[in-house]
Design a protein around this motif. Sequence first.
Motif: not given
Ligand SMILES: [Fe+2]
Length: 417
Positions: A228, A230, A241, A378
């Motif tokens: 997915h 985020d 991230q 991720h």
């Molecule tokens: Fe995540």
Amino acid sequence: MSIIKKVEPVSDKIEITWAEEDDVPLSTYHNIWLRDNCHCSQCYYPLTKQRLLNSATIDLGIKAKSINHDGNTVTIIWDNGTGNGNGADADADAEHESQFDAHWLKIHSYNPRLIPLDEKLHGAKTKLAQHLWQVKDIESNLPRVDYTTVMNSSDETDQEQAIKDWSLKLWQYGFCLIDNVPVTPEDTEQLCQQLNYIRPTHYGGFWDFTSDLAKADTAYTNFDISNHTDGTYWSNSPGLQLFHLLYHDGTGGTTSLVDAFKCAEIMRDKFPQSFEVFTRIRVPAHSAGEEKVCIQPDTPQPIFKLDNNDDKSSKIIQVRWNQSDRSTMDSWDDPDDVVKFYQAIKDWVSIITDPENELWYQMRPGQCLIFDNWRVLHSRSEFTGKRRLCGAYLERDDFVSRLKLLTLGRDAVLDAI
Ligand SMILES: [Fe+2]
Ligand SMILES: [Zn+2]
């Protein structure tokens, strides 16, 4: 060397014939557009690169009183008594002189566009090329930098070079590892701040958590979480991230990374109908686990964001993919899209879970992972034991700004604005 051969007024425009290449057509610019882009000190504040001119005061029919050029600069004196007769504004602008640099005119030529929009930034096409990957392209040579180089360079030039290398690897591959990071949240937070601003959210700014459901999100459990991106529930999904696994005494918890841009290209090629569906159908999303939170984007957005949505062959600039956070879809323009959408999901999942595209990687204390959340998916496999992870979201526009300035130089970046 002259860049311009000839400049001629034609009705409410001027035409420029270029001297350089025989095959380049002439460019046409509207007078009002030129007047609005005057960069004289009355119209533009060079220190801040901001317009001082009120565009609404320009006469729509503004004409040039005189036009001259020396091959590299075009000088226009505006005749303000003509046009659509807004006398008061025109008088205020009597005898205004504008100068336009030929190089600037060429970069910004819009009729025709001489330089494709994504190449407008000189050198960007090669220097900022993204290397889309499959596992075989990357597994033996993962992009990585060393913590001490990015944090502890004594010399400012070395420091800039280190940040540039880091930014560029992250941009080119969509992720980068940082080796030899001290295993503390404080050092990890400083590492984040070395690259960019931390984005505060309802999870906090810099976070440090275990699987204790301190926040009502599956990230705070030990469940398997499939590939997915985020934050599909924010209008502006987090750009970058960073993760640092500080401690884990059990098994599992492996991370996978997938180049979603590469996968989207595979989808465009293999499943064009599903690709089109992912660029068109807008997908609502939410974050509602916390008692006082129900975040939704201001308007649902498609899974694939293209550089130009009217041109389905244009490049992908963002993938928003999160099955868990997808809300109930009940506003279909065409009910037949329902089945097409679920077919597209099947096609997409077959690509992103293909072992050729999914890179499995075990995070470990002392090694941070940072990735572009607009590009790289991720996941995390189920795990046992106690697992402590810290990290943060980082802003994307600021990252790209720094990347461009460090890689292309400020002059090239400013020429293109
Ligand atoms: Fe995540
Ligand atoms: Zn001016």
